[in-house]
Design a protein around this motif. Structure first.
Motif, PDB file in Angstrom:
ATOM      1  N   VAL A   1       0.842  -1.184   0.000  1.00  0.00           N
ATOM      2  CA  VAL A   1       0.000   0.000   0.000  1.00  0.00           C
ATOM      3  C   VAL A   1       0.883   1.242   0.000  1.00  0.00           C
ATOM      4  O   VAL A   1       1.832   1.324   0.783  1.00  0.00           O
ATOM      5  CB  VAL A   1      -0.920   0.034   1.235  1.00  0.00           C
ATOM      6  CG1 VAL A   1      -1.790   1.271   1.221  1.00  0.00           C
ATOM      7  CG2 VAL A   1      -1.766  -1.227   1.273  1.00  0.00           C
ATOM      8  N   GLN A   2       0.543   2.193  -0.844  1.00  0.00           N
ATOM      9  CA  GLN A   2       1.326   3.416  -0.918  1.00  0.00           C
ATOM     10  C   GLN A   2       0.392   4.611  -1.021  1.00  0.00           C
ATOM     11  O   GLN A   2      -0.603   4.573  -1.747  1.00  0.00           O
ATOM     12  CB  GLN A   2       2.262   3.384  -2.125  1.00  0.00           C
ATOM     13  CG  GLN A   2       3.216   4.556  -2.189  1.00  0.00           C
ATOM     14  CD  GLN A   2       4.211   4.435  -3.333  1.00  0.00           C
ATOM     15  OE1 GLN A   2       3.969   3.711  -4.294  1.00  0.00           O
ATOM     16  NE2 GLN A   2       5.331   5.125  -3.221  1.00  0.00           N
ATOM     17  N   LEU A   3       0.734   5.664  -0.269  1.00  0.00           N
ATOM     18  CA  LEU A   3      -0.010   6.912  -0.323  1.00  0.00           C
ATOM     19  C   LEU A   3       0.921   8.002  -0.822  1.00  0.00           C
ATOM     20  O   LEU A   3       2.032   8.142  -0.307  1.00  0.00           O
ATOM     21  CB  LEU A   3      -0.546   7.286   1.058  1.00  0.00           C
ATOM     22  CG  LEU A   3      -1.446   6.266   1.750  1.00  0.00           C
ATOM     23  CD1 LEU A   3      -1.833   6.762   3.148  1.00  0.00           C
ATOM     24  CD2 LEU A   3      -2.684   5.978   0.935  1.00  0.00           C
ATOM     25  N   VAL A   4       0.459   8.787  -1.774  1.00  0.00           N
ATOM     26  CA  VAL A   4       1.280   9.855  -2.325  1.00  0.00           C
ATOM     27  C   VAL A   4       0.482  11.149  -2.283  1.00  0.00           C
ATOM     28  O   VAL A   4      -0.553  11.268  -2.960  1.00  0.00           O
ATOM     29  CB  VAL A   4       1.719   9.553  -3.765  1.00  0.00           C
ATOM     30  CG1 VAL A   4       2.560  10.701  -4.307  1.00  0.00           C
ATOM     31  CG2 VAL A   4       2.495   8.244  -3.816  1.00  0.00           C
ATOM     32  N   GLU A   5       0.975  12.107  -1.486  1.00  0.00           N
ATOM     33  CA  GLU A   5       0.328  13.410  -1.389  1.00  0.00           C
ATOM     34  C   GLU A   5       0.889  14.355  -2.450  1.00  0.00           C
ATOM     35  O   GLU A   5       2.045  14.222  -2.868  1.00  0.00           O
ATOM     36  CB  GLU A   5       0.540  14.052  -0.007  1.00  0.00           C
ATOM     37  CG  GLU A   5       0.086  13.225   1.161  1.00  0.00           C
ATOM     38  CD  GLU A   5       1.232  12.481   1.814  1.00  0.00           C
ATOM     39  OE1 GLU A   5       1.174  12.235   3.034  1.00  0.00           O
ATOM     40  OE2 GLU A   5       2.199  12.148   1.104  1.00  0.00           O
ATOM     41  N   SER A   6       0.088  15.325  -2.807  1.00  0.00           N
ATOM     42  CA  SER A   6       0.523  16.371  -3.724  1.00  0.00           C
ATOM     43  C   SER A   6      -0.314  17.612  -3.488  1.00  0.00           C
ATOM     44  O   SER A   6      -1.376  17.550  -2.864  1.00  0.00           O
ATOM     45  CB  SER A   6       0.396  15.920  -5.179  1.00  0.00           C
ATOM     46  OG  SER A   6      -0.951  15.644  -5.499  1.00  0.00           O
ATOM     47  N   TRP A 117       1.156   5.657   5.925  1.00  0.00           N
ATOM     48  CA  TRP A 117       1.357   7.107   5.869  1.00  0.00           C
ATOM     49  C   TRP A 117       2.044   7.503   4.576  1.00  0.00           C
ATOM     50  O   TRP A 117       2.916   6.779   4.069  1.00  0.00           O
ATOM     51  CB  TRP A 117       2.207   7.567   7.046  1.00  0.00           C
ATOM     52  CG  TRP A 117       1.509   7.407   8.355  1.00  0.00           C
ATOM     53  CD1 TRP A 117       1.406   6.274   9.098  1.00  0.00           C
ATOM     54  CD2 TRP A 117       0.788   8.419   9.063  1.00  0.00           C
ATOM     55  NE1 TRP A 117       0.655   6.508  10.230  1.00  0.00           N
ATOM     56  CE2 TRP A 117       0.272   7.823  10.237  1.00  0.00           C
ATOM     57  CE3 TRP A 117       0.526   9.768   8.834  1.00  0.00           C
ATOM     58  CZ2 TRP A 117      -0.485   8.535  11.170  1.00  0.00           C
ATOM     59  CZ3 TRP A 117      -0.222  10.476   9.764  1.00  0.00           C
ATOM     60  CH2 TRP A 117      -0.726   9.859  10.919  1.00  0.00           C
ATOM     61  N   GLY A 118       1.668   8.677   4.072  1.00  0.00           N
ATOM     62  CA  GLY A 118       2.364   9.244   2.938  1.00  0.00           C
ATOM     63  C   GLY A 118       3.614   9.965   3.381  1.00  0.00           C
ATOM     64  O   GLY A 118       3.908  10.056   4.578  1.00  0.00           O
ATOM     65  N   GLN A 119       4.335  10.508   2.415  1.00  0.00           N
ATOM     66  CA  GLN A 119       5.613  11.178   2.719  1.00  0.00           C
ATOM     67  C   GLN A 119       5.423  12.613   3.159  1.00  0.00           C
ATOM     68  O   GLN A 119       6.352  13.225   3.685  1.00  0.00           O
ATOM     69  CB  GLN A 119       6.524  11.126   1.491  1.00  0.00           C
ATOM     70  CG  GLN A 119       6.259  12.201   0.433  1.00  0.00           C
ATOM     71  CD  GLN A 119       4.975  11.980  -0.352  1.00  0.00           C
ATOM     72  OE1 GLN A 119       4.357  10.927  -0.287  1.00  0.00           O
ATOM     73  NE2 GLN A 119       4.586  12.986  -1.139  1.00  0.00           N
ATOM     74  N   GLY A 120       4.234  13.158   2.951  1.00  0.00           N
ATOM     75  CA  GLY A 120       3.945  14.524   3.368  1.00  0.00           C
ATOM     76  C   GLY A 120       4.136  15.524   2.246  1.00  0.00           C
ATOM     77  O   GLY A 120       4.912  15.312   1.317  1.00  0.00           O
ATOM     78  N   THR A 121       3.418  16.628   2.352  1.00  0.00           N
ATOM     79  CA  THR A 121       3.549  17.726   1.398  1.00  0.00           C
ATOM     80  C   THR A 121       3.523  19.034   2.170  1.00  0.00           C
ATOM     81  O   THR A 121       2.710  19.214   3.080  1.00  0.00           O
ATOM     82  CB  THR A 121       2.429  17.678   0.336  1.00  0.00           C
ATOM     83  OG1 THR A 121       2.664  18.679  -0.656  1.00  0.00           O
ATOM     84  CG2 THR A 121       1.041  17.882   0.935  1.00  0.00           C
ATOM     85  N   GLN A 122       4.440  19.938   1.837  1.00  0.00           N
ATOM     86  CA  GLN A 122       4.617  21.176   2.598  1.00  0.00           C
ATOM     87  C   GLN A 122       3.612  22.231   2.159  1.00  0.00           C
ATOM     88  O   GLN A 122       3.502  22.535   0.961  1.00  0.00           O
ATOM     89  CB  GLN A 122       6.029  21.713   2.406  1.00  0.00           C
ATOM     90  CG  GLN A 122       6.289  23.053   3.079  1.00  0.00           C
ATOM     91  CD  GLN A 122       6.356  22.959   4.587  1.00  0.00           C
ATOM     92  OE1 GLN A 122       7.029  22.096   5.142  1.00  0.00           O
ATOM     93  NE2 GLN A 122       5.644  23.862   5.279  1.00  0.00           N
TER      94      GLN A 122
END
Length: 127
Positions: A1-6, A117-122
């Motif tokens: 499972v992978q989550l990718v924020e943008s 958890w995703g890697q986060g987006t600033q």
């Protein structure tokens, strides 16, 4: 499972911004997805969550009436629409998913209820 924020970027106070989170490798029927954020020097905090099946949403008091979380079932994705942004909304925003059913027992707010958890987006809001 992978989550990718943008979608994170620098905006002005009062602006609107929408974050997206695309999920691959798992379907979330029966479970929850959430958004959290970590501001500089602060603990990670709950922002919003959604029940994947019912679409019911939950919000922290600090963002209620300004942020809207939604889901796109066919795309297996969620979004966080942020309105009337304030400098104190500046943080790294994380998408999270519960794929094992913890949130049902723990509630939507504890981060421990989410196992992916995703890697986060600033997001930076200037005054």
């Amino acid at each position: 499972v992978q989550l990718v924020e943008s979608g994170g970027r620098l905006v002005q106070a009062g602006d609107s911004l929408t974050l997206s989170c695309a999920a691959t490798g798992h379907t979330f029927s029966g479970y929850f997805m959430g958004w959290f954020r970590r501001a500089p020097g602060k603990e990670r905090e709950f922002i919003a969550a959604i029940n994947w099946d019912s679409g019911r949403t939950y919000y922290a008091d600090t963002v209620k009436d300004r942020f809207i979380m939604s889901r796109d079932n066919p795309k297996n994705a969620v979004a966080l629409q942020m309105n009337s942004l304030k400098p104190e909304d500046t943080a790294i925003y994380y998408c999270a998913a519960d794929t094992v059913g913890r949130v049902g027992g723990m509630g939507v707010r504890p981060s421990g209820g989410y196992n992916v958890w995703g890697q986060g987006t600033q997001v930076t809001v200037s005054s």
